[in-house]
Write a protein that holds these residues in place. Structure first.
Motif, PDB file in Angstrom:
ATOM      1  N   SER A 152      37.308  35.489  48.379  1.00  0.00           N
ATOM      2  CA  SER A 152      38.360  35.401  47.369  1.00  0.00           C
ATOM      3  C   SER A 152      37.779  35.293  45.970  1.00  0.00           C
ATOM      4  O   SER A 152      38.227  35.982  45.049  1.00  0.00           O
ATOM      5  N   ALA A 153      36.794  34.432  45.797  1.00  0.00           N
ATOM      6  CA  ALA A 153      36.189  34.252  44.468  1.00  0.00           C
ATOM      7  C   ALA A 153      35.529  35.535  43.989  1.00  0.00           C
ATOM      8  O   ALA A 153      35.708  35.946  42.838  1.00  0.00           O
ATOM      9  N   VAL A 154      34.770  36.200  44.869  1.00  0.00           N
ATOM     10  CA  VAL A 154      34.088  37.436  44.484  1.00  0.00           C
ATOM     11  C   VAL A 154      35.098  38.546  44.214  1.00  0.00           C
ATOM     12  O   VAL A 154      34.953  39.309  43.246  1.00  0.00           O
ATOM     13  N   LEU A 155      36.134  38.641  45.034  1.00  0.00           N
ATOM     14  CA  LEU A 155      37.144  39.685  44.846  1.00  0.00           C
ATOM     15  C   LEU A 155      37.851  39.534  43.495  1.00  0.00           C
ATOM     16  O   LEU A 155      37.998  40.519  42.752  1.00  0.00           O
ATOM     17  N   PHE A 156      38.271  38.319  43.158  1.00  0.00           N
ATOM     18  CA  PHE A 156      38.929  38.099  41.866  1.00  0.00           C
ATOM     19  C   PHE A 156      37.976  38.358  40.701  1.00  0.00           C
ATOM     20  O   PHE A 156      38.365  38.905  39.674  1.00  0.00           O
ATOM     21  N   ALA A 157      36.716  37.962  40.846  1.00  0.00           N
ATOM     22  CA  ALA A 157      35.741  38.164  39.776  1.00  0.00           C
ATOM     23  C   ALA A 157      35.464  39.653  39.555  1.00  0.00           C
ATOM     24  O   ALA A 157      35.411  40.118  38.410  1.00  0.00           O
ATOM     25  N   ILE A 158      35.291  40.399  40.636  1.00  0.00           N
ATOM     26  CA  ILE A 158      35.063  41.843  40.498  1.00  0.00           C
ATOM     27  C   ILE A 158      36.289  42.518  39.883  1.00  0.00           C
ATOM     28  O   ILE A 158      36.163  43.382  39.004  1.00  0.00           O
ATOM     29  N   GLY A 159      37.461  42.116  40.324  1.00  0.00           N
ATOM     30  CA  GLY A 159      38.685  42.662  39.731  1.00  0.00           C
ATOM     31  C   GLY A 159      38.774  42.374  38.244  1.00  0.00           C
ATOM     32  O   GLY A 159      39.184  43.231  37.451  1.00  0.00           O
ATOM     33  N   THR A 160      38.380  41.177  37.845  1.00  0.00           N
ATOM     34  CA  THR A 160      38.405  40.819  36.429  1.00  0.00           C
ATOM     35  C   THR A 160      37.455  41.690  35.629  1.00  0.00           C
ATOM     36  O   THR A 160      37.817  42.211  34.569  1.00  0.00           O
ATOM     37  N   VAL A 161      36.239  41.857  36.116  1.00  0.00           N
ATOM     38  CA  VAL A 161      35.244  42.672  35.406  1.00  0.00           C
ATOM     39  C   VAL A 161      35.718  44.114  35.293  1.00  0.00           C
ATOM     40  O   VAL A 161      35.638  44.735  34.226  1.00  0.00           O
ATOM     41  N   LEU A 162      36.245  44.667  36.389  1.00  0.00           N
ATOM     42  CA  LEU A 162      36.710  46.054  36.357  1.00  0.00           C
ATOM     43  C   LEU A 162      37.900  46.239  35.415  1.00  0.00           C
ATOM     44  O   LEU A 162      37.952  47.211  34.656  1.00  0.00           O
ATOM     45  N   MET A 163      38.841  45.313  35.460  1.00  0.00           N
ATOM     46  CA  MET A 163      40.001  45.419  34.564  1.00  0.00           C
ATOM     47  C   MET A 163      39.599  45.218  33.105  1.00  0.00           C
ATOM     48  O   MET A 163      40.136  45.871  32.213  1.00  0.00           O
ATOM     49  N   PHE A 164      38.652  44.321  32.852  1.00  0.00           N
ATOM     50  CA  PHE A 164      38.209  44.068  31.484  1.00  0.00           C
ATOM     51  C   PHE A 164      37.491  45.284  30.917  1.00  0.00           C
ATOM     52  O   PHE A 164      37.611  45.575  29.726  1.00  0.00           O
TER      53      PHE A 164
END
Length: 172
Positions: A152-164
């Motif tokens: 969960s932590a890695v998925l949200f972090a990767i999503g944040t980086v990609l969206m940013f």
């Protein structure tokens, strides 16, 4: 030259370090409070309760840290997607409340979901990882909780980086 994704990753690393330091300071404060209580009331020294082993302490530390990482990366993702810090603060609070409602439903109707499905919720997985599986009627695997929290932590972090990376800051 620093890229935007690198800056976001650096923010996550700083958050991870500060969250770990905060949890360690909280543990140290608990030990000091226990020492003070023992000195004032002439009680035996038990910093985290009687019968707590170092493995249990490390499990609790890992669970707390991973739970903070999940909430922090979820808040970051929501803030980036909505471009609102307020949404990034409020939505994780609502998600946490929904998890506790789910836990209450699970206690009332024990046959509704298996422990593996319940572990998809970060704060319930953290309880299992700490060794506090009392909310679940069935036995739950702490390794599955560790994997769920990390994922969960890695998925949200990767999503944040990609969206940013895809955001256009010139529109603001």
């Amino acid at each position: 030259r620093n890229r935007r994704a690198t800056l976001m990753v650096a923010k996550f690393i700083a958050f991870a370090i500060l969250a770990l330091v905060a949890l360690l300071l909280l543990g140290a404060a608990s030990v000091l409070a226990s020492l003070a209580q023992g000195a004032l009331l002439a009680m035996p020294f038990a910093p985290f309760g009687l019968g707590v082993t170092p493995i249990m302490f490390l499990r609790a530390l890992a669970a707390g840290w991973l739970e903070l990482m999940v909430v922090g990366s979820m808040a970051a993702l929501i803030s980036v997607v909505t471009r609102s810090n307020m949404a990034g603060l409020l939505i994780p609070v609502f998600v946490s409340a929904a998890q506790y409602i789910g836990l209450a439903i699970k206690q009332i109707h024990p046959g509704i979901a298996t422990p593996d499905i319940i572990l998809a919720f970060p704060n319930l997985a953290a309880q299992v990882l700490r060794g506090d599986a009392a909310p679940l009627h069935e036995p739950a695997n702490p390794l599955w909780a560790l994997v769920g929290l990390t994922f969960s932590a890695v998925l949200f972090a990767i999503g944040t980086v990609l969206m940013f990376r895809r955001q256009e800051l010139t529109r603001e």
